[in-house]
Write an enzyme that holds these catalytic residues in place. Structure first.
Site, short mmCIF file in Angstrom:
data_model
loop_
_atom_site.label_atom_id
_atom_site.label_comp_id
_atom_site.label_asym_id
_atom_site.label_seq_id
_atom_site.Cartn_x
_atom_site.Cartn_y
_atom_site.Cartn_z
N ASN A 152 -10.66 -4.56 -1.50
CA ASN A 152 -10.54 -3.55 -2.56
C ASN A 152 -9.58 -3.97 -3.65
OD1 ASN A 152 -12.31 -1.42 -1.77
ND2 ASN A 152 -10.92 -0.94 -0.09
N ARG A 180 0.83 -1.21 0.00
CA ARG A 180 0.00 0.00 0.00
C ARG A 180 0.87 1.26 0.00
NH1 ARG A 180 -4.84 1.70 4.28
NH2 ARG A 180 -5.18 3.77 3.41
N TYR A 239 -14.40 9.93 -2.32
CA TYR A 239 -13.43 9.50 -3.33
C TYR A 239 -13.50 10.37 -4.60
CZ TYR A 239 -12.34 5.30 -0.68
OH TYR A 239 -11.92 4.43 0.30
N HIS A 267 -16.50 3.24 -5.05
CA HIS A 267 -15.63 4.40 -4.86
C HIS A 267 -15.80 5.45 -5.96
CE1 HIS A 267 -12.68 2.25 -1.90
NE2 HIS A 267 -13.95 2.24 -1.50
#
Length: 421
Positions: free
Chosen positions: A144, A90, A244, A194
């Site tokens: 996700n 990430r 988002y 999103h």
């Protein structure tokens, strides 16, 4: 009832456990299995999970295991909440896109594509093993990027529904502003995962009074502050975009911000270290307050509601989920995965009718749907050209020089997770 959580060693998990304990009448779990390859984390999380159940008087049994096949055997539902590559991956997703002047974020743009490429093959393998062991189990995907992952699972023929906590977060926020119960708030929620807009806020159900104009007139400043968008923009739109959407509506501003502060991944990694230390305390028997900053607010309530409805229990009749379009939005292909209100039952979700969508939103949805088509093709088949095509199609990239450079960066940073690289 047996429920299995794949990725059960996540620091998110005590939030889920707390919801299972509080809402046990809605979802009466007899056995809860937490599956995770990280044995040390799993032991800490599992210990806290058992203490939370004990404190709240939940009679269910909690089992921890690193054996996926054993964990999913006989499960009525399997919830996926995994992160391939962990926080280290990430951190990369959120940083290298910035070198090209593009948003660095873990679920959208170049970073979101990297996560999809790492995640889709792993999730499909898990789902196949679930199907071999227990073909009747529902798979609830919270992993996700939910839209792309859910589409991969649906295309492979799995009994799958995608879940995100954005809608339930808005429901709770709006209920507080309006002074009503969350159960009385029905959202006209439309878009892709999103990439959604609240085009109506109705009291009492799908046919209830739309109080969105009143909400924006009386509480527009609070709504805009939460979105980190100017009040004037929210008023001009007349709808409430997901937070988002700031990556699209204020892209360059966001890039400047991200370049001048620590990444969210770094913040979360430090938070996880603190949480795991807390979880190791044998006296802790409730979720710590710090967990609220970790993300995933109301995730447990949404998961309980969805699982209960799928398994024939007492879940809400209408819930926001990710599922096949099937004509709901006529400007998108039937096999696109959309995020809308749906009636949920034991046969899965049935999207509610959606009024005509403003071209301002429909156009962006169509663009990102095309990107998701190309992203899934890259995740399933690999290859530099497929990655490049997906990046070139994404509205947060869109220029061939950026797409070329980002393709090289993506492959370099994710080679260990890409079988074809």
């Amino acid at each position: 009832m047996k429920l299995t959580v794949v990725g059960g060693g996540s620091t998110y998990t005590p939030e889920l456990i707390d919801g299972f304990a509080r809402l046990r009448d809605t979802l009466p779990i007899e056995e809860l299995v937490l599956v995770d390859p990280a044995a040390e984390r799993l032991e800490l999380v599992g210990g806290l999970a058992r203490r939370i159940f004990a404190r709240q008087g939940h009679p269910g049994r909690i089992v921890t295991t690193s054996d996926l096949d054993a964990g999913v055997e006989g499960a009525d539902a399997v919830l996926l909440q995994l992160r391939v590559g962990g926080q280290a991956a990430r951190q990369q997703d959120e940083t290298w896109p910035l070198e090209c002047g593009c948003v660095g974020q873990e679920t959208t743009g170049a970073g979101g594509l990297a996560k999809a490429l790492r995640t889709v093959p792993v999730v499909l393998d898990i789902a196949e093993r679930v199907r071999r062991t227990n073909p009747n189990a529902w798979i609830i995907d919270f992993t996700n990027p939910v839209g792309i992952v859910t589409r991969a699972l649906l295309q492979a023929g799995h009994k799958t529904v995608g879940l995100c906590n954005v809608a339930i977060g808005f429901q709770r926020k709006f209920a507080g502003l309006l002074g009503v119960s969350p159960a009385d708030v029905h959202l006209d929620h439309v878009g892709l995962n999103h990439l959604t807009w609240e085009t109506g806020v109705r009291l009492g159900g799908p046919e209830g009074e739309n109080v969105l104009p009143k909400l924006l007139a009386e509480h527009g400043e609070a709504v805009a502050d939460d979105l980190r968008l100017p009040r004037t923009i929210v008023d001009r739109l007349g709808v409430v975009p997901s937070y988002y959407l700031r990556y699209y509506y204020a892209h360059d501003e966001v890039v400047r911000e991200l370049r001048t502060k620590p990444s969210r991944a770094a913040e979360v990694a430090e938070m996880e270290r603190q949480l795991l230390t807390m979880y190791s305390d044998p006296a802790l028997d409730e979720k710590p307050e710090l967990l609220a900053q970790r993300g995933g607010a109301y995730y447990s309530e949404a998961a309980v509601d969805l699982a209960a409805s799928l398994l024939g229990g007492g879940g809400s009749p209408y819930q926001v989920v990710n599922t096949y379009n099937k004509g709901t939005l006529p400007f998108l292909p039937d096999d696109a995965v959309i995020e809308v209100q749906a009636a949920i039952g034991s046969n899965g979700p049935s999207p509610l009718p959606v009024p005509a969508v403003d071209p301002l939103y429909a156009g962006l949805m169509a663009n990102v749907t095309a990107y998701e088509d190309l992203a899934l093709e890259a995740a399933l088949r690999g290859g530099r050209d497929r990655v490049f095509r997906a990046l070139l199609s994404h509205p947060l990239v869109g220029q061939y020089e950026y797409a070329d450079a980002l393709t090289d960066q993506l492959i370099a940073h994710n080679r260990e997770h890409l079988a074809w690289a």
